[in-house]
Design a protein around this motif. Sequence first.
Motif, PDB file in Angstrom:
ATOM      1  N   PRO A  40       0.810  -1.227   0.000  1.00 26.63           N
ATOM      2  CA  PRO A  40       0.000   0.000   0.000  1.00 26.63           C
ATOM      3  C   PRO A  40       0.842   1.275   0.000  1.00 26.63           C
ATOM      4  CG  PRO A  40      -0.878  -1.596   1.573  1.00 26.63           C
ATOM      5  CD  PRO A  40       0.438  -2.120   1.122  1.00 26.63           C
ATOM      6  N   ALA A  41       1.874   1.331   0.850  1.00 20.68           N
ATOM      7  CA  ALA A  41       2.710   2.531   0.873  1.00 20.68           C
ATOM      8  C   ALA A  41       3.498   2.688  -0.415  1.00 20.68           C
ATOM      9  CB  ALA A  41       3.665   2.471   2.071  1.00 20.68           C
ATOM     10  N   LEU A  42       3.944   1.576  -0.998  1.00 21.81           N
ATOM     11  CA  LEU A  42       4.709   1.648  -2.244  1.00 21.81           C
ATOM     12  C   LEU A  42       3.832   2.099  -3.407  1.00 21.81           C
ATOM     13  CD1 LEU A  42       7.556   1.201  -3.219  1.00 21.81           C
ATOM     14  CD2 LEU A  42       6.970  -1.173  -3.720  1.00 21.81           C
ATOM     15  N   THR A  43       2.572   1.706  -3.405  1.00 20.03           N
ATOM     16  CA  THR A  43       1.654   2.172  -4.444  1.00 20.03           C
ATOM     17  C   THR A  43       1.435   3.677  -4.351  1.00 20.03           C
ATOM     18  OG1 THR A  43       0.532   0.018  -4.368  1.00 20.03           O
ATOM     19  CG2 THR A  43      -0.639   1.829  -5.428  1.00 20.03           C
ATOM     20  N   ARG A  44       1.326   4.171  -3.153  1.00 24.89           N
ATOM     21  CA  ARG A  44       1.170   5.618  -2.973  1.00 24.89           C
ATOM     22  C   ARG A  44       2.426   6.361  -3.437  1.00 24.89           C
ATOM     23  NH1 ARG A  44      -1.802   9.209   0.165  1.00 24.89           N
ATOM     24  NH2 ARG A  44      -0.635  11.029   0.881  1.00 24.89           N
ATOM     25  N   GLN A  45       3.600   5.819  -3.145  1.00 21.47           N
ATOM     26  CA  GLN A  45       4.833   6.478  -3.558  1.00 21.47           C
ATOM     27  C   GLN A  45       4.966   6.517  -5.081  1.00 21.47           C
ATOM     28  OE1 GLN A  45       8.020   4.405  -1.531  1.00 21.47           O
ATOM     29  NE2 GLN A  45       6.923   4.485   0.421  1.00 21.47           N
ATOM     30  N   THR A  46       4.677   5.424  -5.753  1.00 25.74           N
ATOM     31  CA  THR A  46       4.768   5.421  -7.212  1.00 25.74           C
ATOM     32  C   THR A  46       3.711   6.319  -7.837  1.00 25.74           C
ATOM     33  OG1 THR A  46       3.462   3.368  -7.167  1.00 25.74           O
ATOM     34  CG2 THR A  46       5.851   3.161  -7.398  1.00 25.74           C
ATOM     35  N   TYR A  47       2.580   6.487  -7.165  1.00 26.05           N
ATOM     36  CA  TYR A  47       1.585   7.444  -7.664  1.00 26.05           C
ATOM     37  C   TYR A  47       2.128   8.872  -7.574  1.00 26.05           C
ATOM     38  CZ  TYR A  47      -2.609  10.323  -7.894  1.00 26.05           C
ATOM     39  OH  TYR A  47      -3.525  11.298  -8.228  1.00 26.05           O
ATOM     40  N   LEU A  48       2.818   9.195  -6.493  1.00 25.88           N
ATOM     41  CA  LEU A  48       3.415  10.523  -6.373  1.00 25.88           C
ATOM     42  C   LEU A  48       4.528  10.737  -7.401  1.00 25.88           C
ATOM     43  CD1 LEU A  48       3.616  10.868  -2.483  1.00 25.88           C
ATOM     44  CD2 LEU A  48       1.989  11.964  -4.019  1.00 25.88           C
ATOM     45  N   LEU A  49       5.169   9.655  -7.830  1.00 26.25           N
ATOM     46  CA  LEU A  49       6.215   9.772  -8.844  1.00 26.25           C
ATOM     47  C   LEU A  49       5.642   9.990 -10.245  1.00 26.25           C
ATOM     48  CD1 LEU A  49       8.855   7.044  -7.917  1.00 26.25           C
ATOM     49  CD2 LEU A  49       9.159   9.508  -7.853  1.00 26.25           C
ATOM     50  N   THR A  50       4.496   9.373 -10.541  1.00 23.69           N
ATOM     51  CA  THR A  50       3.975   9.355 -11.912  1.00 23.69           C
ATOM     52  C   THR A  50       2.683  10.126 -12.094  1.00 23.69           C
ATOM     53  OG1 THR A  50       2.774   7.285 -11.488  1.00 23.69           O
ATOM     54  CG2 THR A  50       5.048   7.116 -12.277  1.00 23.69           C
ATOM     55  N   GLY A  51       1.859  10.232 -11.047  1.00 22.51           N
ATOM     56  CA  GLY A  51       0.551  10.853 -11.185  1.00 22.51           C
ATOM     57  C   GLY A  51      -0.446   9.984 -11.925  1.00 22.51           C
ATOM     58  N   ARG A  52      -0.164   8.700 -12.083  1.00 21.43           N
ATOM     59  CA  ARG A  52      -1.027   7.782 -12.824  1.00 21.43           C
ATOM     60  C   ARG A  52      -1.321   6.568 -11.957  1.00 21.43           C
ATOM     61  NH1 ARG A  52       2.894  10.031 -15.769  1.00 21.43           N
ATOM     62  NH2 ARG A  52       2.423  10.945 -17.814  1.00 21.43           N
ATOM     63  N   ARG A  53      -2.577   6.311 -11.728  1.00 19.77           N
ATOM     64  CA  ARG A  53      -2.969   5.190 -10.866  1.00 19.77           C
ATOM     65  C   ARG A  53      -2.615   3.854 -11.516  1.00 19.77           C
ATOM     66  NH1 ARG A  53      -7.250   1.781 -11.065  1.00 19.77           N
ATOM     67  NH2 ARG A  53      -7.866   0.768  -9.100  1.00 19.77           N
ATOM     68  N   ALA A  54      -2.971   3.683 -12.790  1.00 20.61           N
ATOM     69  CA  ALA A  54      -2.720   2.397 -13.455  1.00 20.61           C
ATOM     70  C   ALA A  54      -1.229   2.091 -13.507  1.00 20.61           C
ATOM     71  CB  ALA A  54      -3.313   2.412 -14.859  1.00 20.61           C
TER      72      ALA A  54
END
Length: 371
Positions: free
Chosen positions: A117-131
Motif C-alpha cells: 500500500p505505501a509503495l503504491t502511494r509512492q509510485t503514484y506521487l512519482l507518476t501521477g497515474r494510478r494504473a
Amino acid sequence: MAAGQTGTAAGPSPGAGAGDESGTTAGIGTGTGTGAATGTGTEAGAGAGTGTATTAGTGTGTGTTAGTGTGTEARAGAAAGTATGAPTGAEGSEGGAPAPPPGPAEAFDALYGRTAPALTRQTYLLTGRRALALEAVERAFHQAWHHWPEVATDPDPVGWVRAAAYEYALSPWHQLRRAHRHPDKPPAEPADRILLEAMLALPTIHRRTVLLYDGVGLDLPDTAAETEASTPTAAGRLLHAHADLADRIPELADVPPEKQSALLRDRLTSLRPAVRLEPRPAALVRASGERRARRWTRAAVGLTALIAAASAYTATTAPTEYEPPMAPGANVSGVPPHSGPQRVTEESKALHDKLRAHPAAGPARLTPRTE
C-alpha cells in the motif's frame, strides 16, 4: 519416578539464610506430570522446572510463582518454571521446541501486505497515474518473487522492491503508451493539487530524490545509494528540487530552508489522491507472477526450438560443394552501333538502273554466245 506421581525433595539448606543457600519455602515449586517434585532450595527450583517442562497436557505449573525466593536456587527455579511452563499441548510434550519458520509464500505475502500500500502511494506521487503505479508495484513484486532467495537474504528487502518499482515507474518508454501518456484526475483539494503538479514538474531524478528523502524518510547517504549517486550529488539535487518546489508552492516558500523537508514530509503524507490506490491481494500477485514467468519460459523455449529447426533446415539444404557462378557479360568497345539500312542516294539509283538495263543482267547472260 513414575508418571503421574508427586514427589517431595529437600534442598541442602532449607533455612532462611541469604545468598546461594537461602532457597527455603520461598523457593518451593510444584508441578504435575512426569518427574514432578516439591522441595526447597536447589532441588525445589529444578523440580518445579522439570515437572512443568515434561507435562504432556496443557503444560501449566506453578514454577514461576514458586521460584520467588531470594537465593540462587529460587531464581533458577523461577526461570526454569517460566521457560518450560509456556508451551501447551504437543509443544509441551516436545519440550517447548520453536515453531518452524514460515515458507517462501508466507514470507512473500507478509512482505507484500506490509509494503505494497505505501509503495503504491509512492509510485503514484512519482507518476501521477494510478494504473502505472499499480502496474509498477506488481511488476516489482513479480521480480521479487522470481528472485526470492536473493530478496529473502537481502539486508533491506523493502528497499530492493522499492528500487525495482521506481525504476519501472520512471521508465521513459511509458510515454509511448497511450494509457500512460496523460496523468489521472488531480486531487480535489487545491493544496494537494498544487503539490502533485509541482512534484510532476520536477526532473525525474530530482523527483525521486525528494520522495526518498522527504517522503520515505531515508537519510542522505541511503538516498544517494538508492539513486546511484554520491552524497554531495544527492544533496545538490535535493537543494535544487526544494528551490523549484518553493517557486511553485507558496507555503513552502514562507518557511526557512531547514524546515522545508519537515513541511514536505507532512504534505506528502497527508496528500489524498482523487483515485483509489488499492493493490491486489498478495496471492493473486504471486500467481500472476508465476504465470508470467511460465509464459516467458515457453516463449524462450519456442524461440530456441525455431532457431534450431531453421539451423537444421539450412544445414540439410545447403550445397555440399562450391559452385562457381556464371561470369557476367562484358561490354566490348569499338563496335559501331547498329543504325539500320543505308539511305539510297541518286548516284546509287543511277548505278542500279544501269545494271538492270545492261544485257548481261537479264536471262540473255545465261545463253551461250556462238561466234
